[in-house]
Design a protein around this motif. Structure first.
Motif, PDB file in Angstrom:
ATOM      1  N   GLY A 107       4.732  10.739-103.193  1.00 43.87           N
ATOM      2  CA  GLY A 107       3.851  11.659-102.491  1.00 43.87           C
ATOM      3  C   GLY A 107       3.966  13.089-103.000  1.00 43.87           C
ATOM      4  N   GLN A 162       6.431   2.744 -96.272  1.00 43.44           N
ATOM      5  CA  GLN A 162       5.495   3.748 -96.770  1.00 43.44           C
ATOM      6  C   GLN A 162       6.176   5.108 -96.914  1.00 43.44           C
ATOM      7  OE1 GLN A 162       1.950   3.047 -97.475  1.00 43.44           O
ATOM      8  NE2 GLN A 162       2.460   4.888 -98.633  1.00 43.44           N
ATOM      9  N   ASP A 209       6.457   7.242-100.209  1.00 43.38           N
ATOM     10  CA  ASP A 209       5.896   8.599-100.274  1.00 43.38           C
ATOM     11  C   ASP A 209       6.938   9.630-100.653  1.00 43.38           C
ATOM     12  OD1 ASP A 209       3.432   7.602 -99.597  1.00 43.38           O
ATOM     13  OD2 ASP A 209       3.583   8.118 -97.471  1.00 43.38           O
TER      14      ASP A 209
END
Length: 630
Positions: free
Chosen positions: A592, A584, A588
């Motif tokens: 992100g 993740q 990101d």
């Protein structure tokens, strides 16, 4: 004028770029949002005399920063983590129950055998016998309570399966709708970034319930598959999952995949996510533990009953069954076309396993396999009453009328704990005394000793009669039934340690017996504790697993095995959580929104916008000066 065109195009381009940056900032905390960037491209130059002049800037496109490979890793690790979390949650529930000394079975087993020992210490004591019955009932209740708890957890997994199937269907429907919208937007040349984010977020949420495979299509849509390639979403087309009851075991919820031919079971093909975790837990933990508990109850009840039947109660009668013991369950498949019935019985608890079995008929022969794995089980016999099918401690009789394809589910131990019961309520019915209570006459001159082996025929009407064995000459004895006043045998040749069988019992005399020596076999009186001692000795008898495991060892192995699985699941959960966090984080870093970075970009675009405005103002001044000059 070229300067006016350049300035105007820049104003429009940077106004749009500022919109994109503000959109990023506004969605910095929006789940599933991917940061968007603007591609600036120079406009096609205009002809200016003999050379080309610049005509400004325009937006070539707005793209989202998205890495499909990293997104796939996030989905895979999400499914893996949710599977481990679900498995661990349910396993921990069971582990806590089995390991708890106040709730588990170990304390009740020990209390039960302690009570038997107290009866052996004082076989005529009514209070000791009452404590035994109380401890026996407590043991039965604990077996049933633990079984009910396991069944409750199994029902909870059924509920979870139904919930996950419903969620999967809803998510699949939404993904299909987004696929439809994305395909429509794809015709105008601009990717619908926000719709793509919404779809990817839904696919990630789908992976929380089951492992998925995603394939991009040429029109911007994706196809989503589960299991062994079963298509869940293809473009705007969506297939539905359904919850099915297993035809052989209606208490089990299965996952069905709908097709033109109806729904078929795909539970064994699914993995990952909450759904995969619930299915794996049921297959690897709940069903085996429940069967293991049932096997322990059946072995304890059957073994205790057999020994209790070797004794005599205070009414002077043979011991009856102390426990009610479950018989194997048999379920007929609803699609069977034949009229055959199956009757199963447990013949050897020492070789009894913890599997459920599927019995199949191919039109000529019977075969058997393990219900969960499909592994073949060695089967012998024809299935008739004279030659039953035998396998792993089971005897199976099949009536005539079976057709090819007929199937039956045999569950030898599933009901063992839930159907264990106490069959005695009268303290005088506890058979603490021995049937063949043996003794040597105190006046015997020889060194001969007598010992009892047990009952050969519990139905012999003279079983409880007192019998005298008297040596009449060296190496020769007579046998007299003192109760009936009859001579059973005379002039029998003595064999040191040989079996002596009369009235349904067997004894042995060893050593040297002199003429006139007397040995007696009689049923035990109120003070006799021989059978109670034998019952207490069952605590250390190795009964299960081919005579290698005691009852308490078997339960200890259940507790430790469940604890090991729970601990392993916890370690797996923690490891998968770390892997998902890494995946993740990598995703990101690309997709992100970084507010500091966006703020810097905002200032940069704002300055560029202001500069473009000055260019337009300068162009206007130049145009006004030109007009005034004319």
């Amino acid at each position: 004028m070229s300067i006016l065109t350049n300035g105007t195009s820049a104003l429009l381009a940077y106004q749009r770029a500022l919109n994109v940056v503000s959109h990023n900032i506004a969605n910095a905390n929006t789940e599933g949002y991917s940061r968007q960037t603007v591609d600036f491209v120079a406009r096609v130059p205009e002809g200016l005399a003999a050379r080309l002049g610049g005509s400004g800037v325009e937006i070539g496109g707005i793209k989202r920063l998205y890495d499909e490979h990293l997104a796939g890793q996030v989905r895979t690790n999400t499914a893996s983590l949710q599977e481990a979390m679900t498995y661990h949650k349910y396993a921990e529930h069971l582990s806590n129950i089995f390991a708890d000394p106040d709730v588990g079975l170990a304390t009740r087993l020990q209390g039960f055998f302690d009570a038997i020992q107290e009866v052996a210490n004082d076989p005529a004591s009514t209070s000791a016998r009452q404590v035994l019955l109380s401890e026996s009932q407590s043991l039965v209740d604990r077996f049933r309570e633990i079984d009910a708890y396991i069944e409750g957890v199994a029902e909870e997994t059924n509920s979870q399966i139904a919930t996950s199937v419903s969620e999967i269907n809803q998510l699949a429907g939404s993904i299909g709708e987004l696929n439809r919208s994305i395909a429509e937007f794809g015709t105008n040349g601009q990717a619908p970034n926000d719709l793509l984010d919404q779809r990817d977020l839904l696919i990630k949420k789908l992976s929380e319930h089951v492992a998925v495979q995603v394939v991009n299509q040429g029109d911007g849509t994706v196809s989503v598959s589960i299991g062994n390639g079963q298509r869940l979403v293809v473009g705007a087309e969506v297939e539905r999952l359904v919850v099915l009851n297993n035809p052989l075991d209606p208490s089990r919820s299965e996952v069905g995949y709908t097709s033109d031919d109806g729904a078929f079971n795909i539970s064994k093909q699914l993995s990952g996510g909450i759904l995969g975790g619930a299915l794996t837990f049921r297959r690897e933990v709940a069903d085996p533990v429940r069967n293991d508990l049932g096997r322990l109850a059946i072995a304890l009840g059957s073994d205790f009953n057999a020994q209790h039947g070797q004794g005599v109660d205070l009414y002077g009668e043979l011991g009856t069954d102390f426990f009610e013991v479950a018989t194997p369950g048999v379920t007929t498949h609803p699609d069977n076309t034949g009229a055959a019935t199956v009757d199963a019985a447990i013949t050897d608890v020492s070789t009894l396993g913890t599997s459920d079995y599927v019995l199949r008929f191919d039109g000529a022969t019977w075969s058997m396999e393990r219900f969960e794995t499909g592994e073949a089980v060695s089967l012998s016999g024809s299935g008739s009453a004279a030659d039953p099918l035998t396998a792993e401690g089971l005897s199976i009789v099949v009536s005539a009328g079976a057709n090819a394809g007929d199937r039956f589910l045999v569950q030898p131990t599933r009901r063992g704990a839930s159907e264990l019961g106490l069959n005695i309520s009268d303290t005088r019915r506890v058979a603490a005394a021995s049937v063949a209570y043996v003794s040597e006459d105190i006046a015997n001159k020889g060194s001969g000793t007598i010992s009892a082996s047990g009952i050969l025929d519990g139905t012999d009407p003279a079983l409880l009669n007192t019998v005298r064995i008297q040596f009449t000459a060296p190496g020769v004895y007579d046998v007299v039934d003192e109760t009936a006043g009859s001579v059973l045998a005379t002039g029998v040749a003595y064999v040191d340690g040989g079996n002596i069988d009369y009235n349904g019992w067997r004894v042995q005399i060893s050593g040297s017996a002199n003429p006139g020596d007397v040995f007696r076999v009689k049923s035990g009186g109120p003070g006799n504790n021989e059978n109670a001692l034998s019952l207490a000795g069952l605590q250390n008898r190795r009964v299960l697993d081919n005579g290698t495991t005691t009852y308490q060892q078997a339960y200890g192995e259940m507790v430790s095995g469940l604890g090991t699985k729970t601990y392993t699941a916890q370690m797996s959960r923690d490891a998968r959580e770390a892997v998902l966090e890494h995946a993740q984080s990598a995703f990101d870093n690309i997709s992100g929104v970084n507010l500091d970075e966006e703020a810097a970009t905002l200032i940069k675009y704002q300055q560029a916008y202001q500069a473009a405005a000055k260019v337009v103002s300068a162009a206007q001044d130049m145009f006004q000066t030109l007009l005034r000059s004319f």
